[in-house]
Scaffold this active site. Structure first.
Site, short mmCIF file in Angstrom:
data_model
loop_
_atom_site.label_atom_id
_atom_site.label_comp_id
_atom_site.label_asym_id
_atom_site.label_seq_id
_atom_site.Cartn_x
_atom_site.Cartn_y
_atom_site.Cartn_z
N ARG A 237 0.87 -1.19 0.00
CA ARG A 237 0.00 0.00 0.00
C ARG A 237 0.90 1.24 0.00
O ARG A 237 1.91 1.29 0.71
CB ARG A 237 -0.92 0.03 1.23
CG ARG A 237 -2.11 -0.91 1.17
CD ARG A 237 -3.15 -0.52 0.10
NE ARG A 237 -4.28 -1.43 0.06
CZ ARG A 237 -4.40 -2.48 -0.76
NH1 ARG A 237 -3.44 -2.77 -1.61
NH2 ARG A 237 -5.49 -3.24 -0.74
N ASP A 261 4.52 -0.35 -6.86
CA ASP A 261 3.29 -0.69 -7.60
C ASP A 261 2.11 0.06 -6.97
O ASP A 261 1.00 -0.03 -7.45
CB ASP A 261 3.05 -2.21 -7.52
CG ASP A 261 1.85 -2.65 -8.36
OD1 ASP A 261 1.76 -2.22 -9.53
OD2 ASP A 261 1.01 -3.41 -7.85
N GLU A 266 -2.36 7.47 -5.01
CA GLU A 266 -2.68 6.77 -6.26
C GLU A 266 -4.14 6.91 -6.68
O GLU A 266 -4.45 6.79 -7.86
CB GLU A 266 -2.30 5.30 -6.17
CG GLU A 266 -3.17 4.49 -5.22
CD GLU A 266 -2.82 2.99 -5.26
OE1 GLU A 266 -1.65 2.66 -5.09
OE2 GLU A 266 -3.75 2.18 -5.46
N HIS A 298 -0.49 -0.19 -9.76
CA HIS A 298 -1.25 -1.16 -8.94
C HIS A 298 -1.71 -2.34 -9.80
O HIS A 298 -2.91 -2.63 -9.90
CB HIS A 298 -2.46 -0.48 -8.27
CG HIS A 298 -2.85 -1.15 -6.98
ND1 HIS A 298 -3.16 -0.46 -5.83
CD2 HIS A 298 -2.98 -2.46 -6.65
CE1 HIS A 298 -3.47 -1.32 -4.88
NE2 HIS A 298 -3.36 -2.54 -5.36
P1 NAD Z 1 -1.57 -11.26 4.88
O1 NAD Z 1 -2.60 -10.82 5.87
O2 NAD Z 1 -1.51 -12.70 4.51
O3 NAD Z 1 -0.12 -10.83 5.39
C1 NAD Z 1 0.18 -9.60 5.96
C2 NAD Z 1 1.24 -9.83 7.02
O4 NAD Z 1 1.67 -8.55 7.50
C3 NAD Z 1 0.74 -10.63 8.22
O5 NAD Z 1 1.58 -11.74 8.45
C4 NAD Z 1 0.78 -9.63 9.36
O6 NAD Z 1 1.09 -10.23 10.61
C5 NAD Z 1 1.89 -8.73 8.89
N1 NAD Z 1 1.95 -7.45 9.61
C6 NAD Z 1 0.95 -6.80 10.25
N2 NAD Z 1 1.45 -5.68 10.84
C7 NAD Z 1 2.77 -5.65 10.56
C8 NAD Z 1 3.83 -4.76 10.89
N3 NAD Z 1 3.60 -3.69 11.67
N4 NAD Z 1 5.06 -5.02 10.42
C9 NAD Z 1 5.30 -6.11 9.67
N5 NAD Z 1 4.34 -7.00 9.33
C10 NAD Z 1 3.10 -6.76 9.76
O7 NAD Z 1 -1.81 -10.35 3.60
P2 NAD Z 1 -1.28 -10.62 2.12
O8 NAD Z 1 -2.32 -11.33 1.35
O9 NAD Z 1 0.10 -11.16 2.18
O10 NAD Z 1 -1.26 -9.12 1.55
C11 NAD Z 1 -0.35 -8.17 2.04
C12 NAD Z 1 -0.71 -6.81 1.51
O11 NAD Z 1 -0.51 -6.79 0.09
C13 NAD Z 1 -2.20 -6.43 1.66
O12 NAD Z 1 -2.45 -5.85 2.93
C14 NAD Z 1 -2.41 -5.46 0.55
O13 NAD Z 1 -2.20 -4.15 1.07
C15 NAD Z 1 -1.31 -5.78 -0.46
N6 NAD Z 1 -1.82 -6.24 -1.76
C16 NAD Z 1 -1.41 -5.61 -2.89
C17 NAD Z 1 -1.85 -6.04 -4.14
C18 NAD Z 1 -1.38 -5.38 -5.43
O14 NAD Z 1 -2.05 -5.55 -6.46
N7 NAD Z 1 -0.29 -4.66 -5.44
C19 NAD Z 1 -2.74 -7.11 -4.22
C20 NAD Z 1 -3.13 -7.75 -3.04
C21 NAD Z 1 -2.68 -7.30 -1.81
#
Ligand code: NAD
Length: 335
Positions: A237, A261, A266, A298
């Site tokens: 994000r 990305d 954005e 994105h």
């Molecule tokens: P997920 O919930 O499986 O993993 C997120 C991880 O971050 C968890 O293990 C959580 O414990 C950890 N976390 C929480 N707070 C934290 C902190 N302060 N420091 C470090 N780690 C911390 O989620 P995911 O499916 O792996 O997705 C991760 C992120 O990717 C989503 O939140 C979303 O913002 C982003 N995303 C981007 C796209 C894209 O198109 N670019 C697509 C999907 C998701």
């Protein structure tokens, strides 16, 4: 049951219609595709609908949720994993059903993060243009071997883990930071405190959600603690990064390179064709002037497999709501 699908692009319509026809032909669900993003100016398009379907930059703050509830909307279907754009306590107070797509091909985003690292490291973006202009000089294209380098994964959830596994395959040493550690990640990498990760990683890749704790996780302070000459990648994000501070670190050469990305502002730019417009975001424009910065709009999620999964899970969530069935994708997540 009518559903207003906001920020709908032709590819959304294609995958949603496919799943609708294949699996929910007799459901009575009617999807009304709206190209417009959901804002206070477009919310009236939800009138007459029982549910709305929203994407990452659709606005779901308190005022908007109240307006939707006034129109009789009872379900919010997020067709994404992140839920930083919705005021969940207000949605709960209004009795709205809220569901998301928690995992749709984590590999899609992980592979995009890797594509960004590889492009940036070997200067493919510059080489592509040079060759087309008949310039076959190599100066300015020098990269480094990923093999043997240290990679830091911030957030070792589904996408972070998938990314870590690929880096491991390259022969990288993988470090991870996450307040909630998993055994799966420990088979690939080593958990360390965030400061150690920042100090030792040649490549830092962000995969944590946007929360109050992670907003501007990368700021002037944390940049100063990063290894000199590291590469920073953000596919999570935009708000995880203080973009102005990152520009400062690029100018001082503390950061070797940046790939994003996602971008703080954005919602003003991404998913729109602004090629005939003046873009007046000076911070974004400054970023585009660096040869060692690449930006994609994105598109990490943008694979056939992920779009199919998003459509399937979103319509499953709608089906659960419509038929009062238990749904595993409801927000807020209950422990
Ligand atoms: P997920 O919930 O499986 O993993 C997120 C991880 O971050 C968890 O293990 C959580 O414990 C950890 N976390 C929480 N707070 C934290 C902190 N302060 N420091 C470090 N780690 C911390 O989620 P995911 O499916 O792996 O997705 C991760 C992120 O990717 C989503 O939140 C979303 O913002 C982003 N995303 C981007 C796209 C894209 O198109 N670019 C697509 C999907 C998701």
């Amino acid at each position: 049951m009518k559903v207003a699908v906001f920020s709908a692009q032709p590819y959304d319509q294609r995958f949603f219609d496919e799943v609708l026809q294949r699996e929910y032909a007799s459901s009575g669900f009617e999807l009304i595709y709206q190209k417009a993003a959901l804002t206070d100016k477009t919310v009236s398009l939800a009138q007459g609908c029982t549910a709305i379907c929203a994407f990452v930059n659709d606005q779901l703050d308190a005022a908007l949720l109240e307006q939707l509830a006034d129109y009789g909307v009872r379900a919010i279907l997020l067709r994404c994993a992140g839920f930083n754009n919705i005021d969940l306590p207000v949605a709960e107070r209004l009795g709205l059903f809220v569901a998301r797509v928690p995992a749709y091909s984590p590999e899609a985003v992980a592979e995009h993060a890797i594509a960004l690292v590889m492009t940036l490291n070997r200067n493919i973006h510059r080489a592509y243009n040079r060759v087309r202009e008949g310039n076959f000089m190599l100066d300015g294209l020098l990269g480094f071997n990923l093999h043997g380098k240290t990679v830091g994964i911030v957030g070792t959830g589904k996408i972070g883990l998938a990314t870590a596994r690929i880096f491991k395959g390259f022969g990288c040493r993988v470090l991870g930071y996450d307040p909630y550690q998993t055994a799966d990640f420990s088979t690939v990498g080593e958990y360390v405190p965030l400061d150690t990760l920042l100090a030792e990683a040649d490549v830092v890749s962000l995969h944590c959600p946007l929360t109050e704790a992670t907003r501007h996780l990368i700021n002037a302070d944390s940049l100063a603690r990063m290894k000199l000459g590291a590469m920073l990648v953000n596919t999570s994000r935009g708000m995880l990064i203080d973009t102005k501070a990152v520009i400062g670190a690029l100018k001082s050469r503390r950061l070797r390179a940046l790939a994003i990305d996602v971008y703080e502002q954005e919602s003003q730019l991404f998913f729109q064709d602004r090629s005939s417009d003046l873009i007046d975001d000076e911070v974004f424009l400054r970023l585009t002037t660096f040869p060692n910065v690449i930006i994609t709009g994105h598109q990490g999620f943008f694979t056939i497999e992920a779009l199919r999964e998003i459509a399937e899970v979103t319509l499953h969530n709608l089906d659960c709501f419509a038929n009062d069935r238990a749904c595993g994708n409801i927000l807020p997540i209950k422990a």
